[in-house]
Design a protein around this motif. Structure first.
Motif, PDB file in Angstrom:
ATOM      1  N   VAL A 519      40.524  31.599  40.154  1.00 22.46           N
ATOM      2  CA  VAL A 519      39.552  32.295  40.993  1.00 22.46           C
ATOM      3  C   VAL A 519      39.016  33.534  40.291  1.00 22.46           C
ATOM      4  O   VAL A 519      37.804  33.806  40.298  1.00 22.46           O
ATOM      5  CB  VAL A 519      40.186  32.670  42.349  1.00 22.46           C
ATOM      6  N   SER A 520      39.910  34.294  39.654  1.00 25.74           N
ATOM      7  CA  SER A 520      39.489  35.550  39.018  1.00 25.74           C
ATOM      8  C   SER A 520      38.581  35.319  37.810  1.00 25.74           C
ATOM      9  O   SER A 520      37.820  36.216  37.429  1.00 25.74           O
ATOM     10  CB  SER A 520      40.722  36.357  38.600  1.00 25.74           C
ATOM     11  N   ARG A 521      38.640  34.126  37.206  1.00 27.50           N
ATOM     12  CA  ARG A 521      37.865  33.869  35.979  1.00 27.50           C
ATOM     13  C   ARG A 521      36.657  32.974  36.217  1.00 27.50           C
ATOM     14  O   ARG A 521      35.965  32.611  35.270  1.00 27.50           O
ATOM     15  CB  ARG A 521      38.787  33.224  34.934  1.00 27.50           C
ATOM     16  N   MET A 522      36.397  32.621  37.453  1.00 24.04           N
ATOM     17  CA  MET A 522      35.311  31.681  37.731  1.00 24.04           C
ATOM     18  C   MET A 522      33.958  32.158  37.191  1.00 24.04           C
ATOM     19  O   MET A 522      33.170  31.368  36.669  1.00 24.04           O
ATOM     20  CB  MET A 522      35.184  31.448  39.238  1.00 24.04           C
ATOM     21  N   ARG A 523      33.661  33.437  37.323  1.00 30.90           N
ATOM     22  CA  ARG A 523      32.340  33.957  36.967  1.00 30.90           C
ATOM     23  C   ARG A 523      32.203  34.237  35.482  1.00 30.90           C
ATOM     24  O   ARG A 523      31.088  34.420  34.976  1.00 30.90           O
ATOM     25  CB  ARG A 523      32.040  35.223  37.765  1.00 30.90           C
ATOM     26  N   THR A 524      33.330  34.301  34.745  1.00 36.40           N
ATOM     27  CA  THR A 524      33.276  34.623  33.314  1.00 36.40           C
ATOM     28  C   THR A 524      33.691  33.465  32.418  1.00 36.40           C
ATOM     29  O   THR A 524      33.413  33.482  31.223  1.00 36.40           O
ATOM     30  CB  THR A 524      34.188  35.821  33.010  1.00 36.40           C
ATOM     31  N   ASP A 525      34.335  32.476  32.985  1.00 36.75           N
ATOM     32  CA  ASP A 525      34.835  31.358  32.182  1.00 36.75           C
ATOM     33  C   ASP A 525      34.405  30.047  32.839  1.00 36.75           C
ATOM     34  O   ASP A 525      34.944  29.661  33.889  1.00 36.75           O
ATOM     35  CB  ASP A 525      36.362  31.433  32.099  1.00 36.75           C
ATOM     36  N   PRO A 526      33.447  29.343  32.232  1.00 35.38           N
ATOM     37  CA  PRO A 526      32.973  28.080  32.818  1.00 35.38           C
ATOM     38  C   PRO A 526      34.085  27.060  33.012  1.00 35.38           C
ATOM     39  O   PRO A 526      34.030  26.243  33.930  1.00 35.38           O
ATOM     40  CB  PRO A 526      31.942  27.581  31.801  1.00 35.38           C
ATOM     41  N   ARG A 527      35.092  27.123  32.160  1.00 34.90           N
ATOM     42  CA  ARG A 527      36.181  26.157  32.291  1.00 34.90           C
ATOM     43  C   ARG A 527      36.955  26.386  33.587  1.00 34.90           C
ATOM     44  O   ARG A 527      37.369  25.435  34.257  1.00 34.90           O
ATOM     45  CB  ARG A 527      37.118  26.261  31.088  1.00 34.90           C
ATOM     46  N   ALA A 528      37.165  27.646  33.938  1.00 35.86           N
ATOM     47  CA  ALA A 528      37.865  27.956  35.186  1.00 35.86           C
ATOM     48  C   ALA A 528      37.050  27.449  36.377  1.00 35.86           C
ATOM     49  O   ALA A 528      37.605  26.899  37.337  1.00 35.86           O
ATOM     50  CB  ALA A 528      38.109  29.452  35.306  1.00 35.86           C
ATOM     51  N   ARG A 529      35.723  27.643  36.330  1.00 34.99           N
ATOM     52  CA  ARG A 529      34.870  27.175  37.426  1.00 34.99           C
ATOM     53  C   ARG A 529      34.940  25.656  37.541  1.00 34.99           C
ATOM     54  O   ARG A 529      35.004  25.107  38.644  1.00 34.99           O
ATOM     55  CB  ARG A 529      33.434  27.626  37.182  1.00 34.99           C
ATOM     56  N   THR A 530      34.968  24.976  36.387  1.00 32.54           N
ATOM     57  CA  THR A 530      35.049  23.514  36.391  1.00 32.54           C
ATOM     58  C   THR A 530      36.352  23.044  37.023  1.00 32.54           C
ATOM     59  O   THR A 530      36.385  22.071  37.784  1.00 32.54           O
ATOM     60  CB  THR A 530      34.942  22.975  34.950  1.00 32.54           C
ATOM     61  N   ILE A 531      37.451  23.742  36.723  1.00 27.24           N
ATOM     62  CA  ILE A 531      38.747  23.369  37.302  1.00 27.24           C
ATOM     63  C   ILE A 531      38.716  23.535  38.814  1.00 27.24           C
ATOM     64  O   ILE A 531      39.196  22.676  39.567  1.00 27.24           O
ATOM     65  CB  ILE A 531      39.871  24.216  36.680  1.00 27.24           C
ATOM     66  N   VAL A 532      38.143  24.644  39.292  1.00 30.08           N
ATOM     67  CA  VAL A 532      38.064  24.868  40.740  1.00 30.08           C
ATOM     68  C   VAL A 532      37.239  23.772  41.395  1.00 30.08           C
ATOM     69  O   VAL A 532      37.618  23.219  42.442  1.00 30.08           O
ATOM     70  CB  VAL A 532      37.465  26.250  41.035  1.00 30.08           C
TER      71      VAL A 532
END
Length: 604
Positions: A519-532
């Motif tokens: 959640v904390s990295r969604m806006r800075t790391d596309p990979r984190a957003r993809t996982i979510v």
């Protein structure tokens, strides 16, 4: 001879060792008749001669016949033992029975020998008693009484010695596995202390889940589990000595010079052999063990280091291997301090539970709550679980905190209901120890029964790491029992532990929680957003609810809502508060419902 007999029988009764007793017998007979030289030999399990006493013979003579097989031409004593009858040789130099051995006797000044077998009560030959002469001759008439009386005394003494040895073997053996026991281990380890500069290697092997097997399947199943592990350890080669030193603990000693690489290879061999056992080797399939290892020249320090290594291995991950390294002693000291502090807090009822809201992201209304363990120190300061995390590696402390949390949460729900608030579902996070121990559903049900609420008013939360430490089989059994009582289950910190997506298929969970790290990295790391996004898709496909943790900004909440996430938790919506404050918060911002959204309680 009567006086000699009385003295020897008294020595037998006093438990004097066989060698000392036999030597005293020989000296008494030789003092009684200076023409004879006495010898007492024992026969070992391999039917070989073993000197017991011959105080008037040269030491090198006794050493030279030590280990000689009995046979039809093995001197007077070896032949008498083989034939089971007395043998008289009047001239050792020429008698064929002494062929190959005559020079030994002649060099010792012996010319003749009369030997008689010593029999046990069952008729088995235990040894021989012999009279040697320094000239070629036969026995004098008085010598028959000597040899008969001494043979009888040797029989009594040897039988007594065998009984003591048999009792000692029993006392030093584990009755279930046949392996040497703790007493034997401590004696052998002590004997290694004086053997010089060679480093000894020690492995302590702990059987995982034995208490659970005993409690749930019975002690016969537990014995089968222990026996299967013992069979593997007993079959190790390379001079390894295996011992059972406790109900669920074994020790392996490598008395030759040990290396870290060698001990790791040994541990790997144990894991491999256990996995190779038939799946029905125990009631729970192939057994699992945790191993701690150490190397040291000083045996006391060796044991302490191995204990520390095993403790750390069990705390880190069951079923693993850990070699002692510097720093463990400090870490264990800190852990013991934490255990003592939390134990005192539990006894003084200074452990408490605070509640953090879980909200509907569409309108911010509170739909459930999570309980978080807190400890009030002696000075009144309330600390989070991070301050006593080390204590949670202790099974007793972890389960005690869970039981206390279950009781407080159930009482809180009852109190809120009585106050007309209508409490939402509140969940309790449980540990690997709770899952592995069994009976969690009964513990939760008892807490609810005392408070007068239904078990379905609570939920439980498990982490991926707890699943791995407890074992899939134990977790599945425990969760199924909870589900039968109407308790919802959430899988916490999903994606950061050791679990795989298969757990979503195999475990009866209702909720998955997206770890705050994504959640904390969604806006800075596309990979984190993809996982979510992937987790949201998976939860919809499996009809599971999904809760996003660690929401701290409105932008994060908006992004999650836009992606289809409906439930969230984090400082944006409120920190954990004492129950009375949380109740007022829920009174103002809650969404009363008879079927509140699933939520969990953390002991972390």
């Amino acid at each position: 001879m009567q006086a000699i007999q009385n003295e020897i029988l008294e020595l037998v009764a006093r438990g004097v060792p066989l060698r000392d007793l036999a030597e005293r017998l020989c000296r008494l007979v030789e003092a009684h008749d200076a023409s004879v030289v006495c010898s007492v030999l024992a026969i070992d399990d391999e039917r070989r001669l073993r000197p017991v006493a011959a105080p008037s013979l040269p030491a090198d003579y006794s050493a030279s016949i030590d280990g000689v097989p009995i046979g039809p031409k093995a001197g007077s004593c070896g032949t008498a033992a083989f034939l089971g009858r007395e043998v008289l040789v009047r001239d050792i130099a020429t008698d064929p029975l002494w062929e190959g051995y005559a020079h030994l006797a002649l060099d010792a000044g012996l010319a003749a020998c009369w030997s008689r077998p010593v029999r046990g009560a069952d008729g088995r030959v235990l040894g021989t008693f012999a009279l040697y002469y320094r000239e070629c001759r036969g026995p004098a008439p008085a010598h028959r009484a000597i040899i008969e009386r001494c043979t009888h005394l040797c029989s009594i003494a040897m039988e007594h010695d065998l009984l003591i040895a048999r009792n000692r073997r029993i006392a030093l053996a584990d009755q279930l596995t046949g392996l040497p026991n703790r007493t034997a281990f401590e004696e052998d380890l002590g004997a290694l202390a004086g053997r010089g500069p060679c480093a000894t290697g020690l492995l302590l092997v702990d059987v995982d889940g034995l208490k659970i097997v005993n409690d749930t399947l019975g002690h016969a199943a537990g014995d089968a589990l222990v026996a299967s592990v013992a069979s593997v350890l007993a079959g190790l080669d390379g001079g390894i000595r295996a011992y059972r030193i406790g109900g669920d603990e074994f020790a392996l000693v490598r008395p030759v010079t040990a290396t870290p690489q060698g001990l790791r290879a040994l541990a790997s061999s144990i894991f491999r052999r256990l996995r190779a056992l038939p799946q029905d080797a125990t009631a729970l399939g192939a057994p699992s063990v945790t191993i701690g290892a150490a190397i040291d020249h000083e045996t006391g320090e060796l044991r302490r280091k191995a204990d520390l290594a095993l403790y750390h291995a069990k705390a880190e991950r069951r079923g693993s291997y850990m070699m002692y390294k510097e720093g463990m002693r400090t870490a264990i000291g800190s852990r013991l301090d934490a255990i003592r502090e939390v134990g005192a807090a539990l006894a003084d009822e200074r452990m408490t539970t605070w509640l953090q809201p879980i909200v509907d992201l569409s309108d911010g209304r509170i739909v459930a709550m999570e309980a978080l363990a807190r400890m009030r120190r002696d000075d009144g300061v309330v600390v989070t679980a991070g301050a006593f995390q080390a204590a949670l590696d202790d099974a007793g402390i972890a389960c005690a905190i869970t039981d206390a949390t279950l009781a407080r949460v159930a009482a809180t729900i009852r109190a809120w209901d009585d106050a007309g608030v209508g409490a939402p579902r509140i969940g309790v996070n449980v540990t690997a120890f709770d899952l592995a121990r069994g009976g969690l559903d009964r513990r939760l049900a008892r807490a609810c029964e005392r408070a007068g609420i239904a078990p379905s008013r609570m939920s439980v939360e498990i982490t991926e790491n707890a699943v791995m430490r407890a074992g899939d089989r134990a977790v599945t059994t425990t969760l199924a029992a909870l589900k039968r009582r109407g308790v919802r289950v959430a899988l916490d910190d999903f994606g950061t532990g050791f679990a795989s997506l298969t757990h979503l298929l195999e475990l009866p969970v209702d909720v998955i929680k997206i770890d705050r790290a994504f959640v904390s990295r969604m806006r800075t790391d596309p990979r984190a957003r993809t996982i979510v996004e992937a987790l949201l898709s998976i939860s919809r496909g499996l009809s599971l609810k999904l809760i996003a943790e660690g929401i701290e900004t409105m932008r994060q909440a908006e992004d999650l809502r836009a992606m289809g996430c409906t439930l969230g938790q984090g400082f944006l919506f409120g920190r954990a508060e004492a129950p009375e404050i949380a109740r007022e918060l829920y009174r103002r911002l809650g969404r009363p419902t008879t079927t509140p959204a699933a939520r969990t309680v953390s002991a972390a």
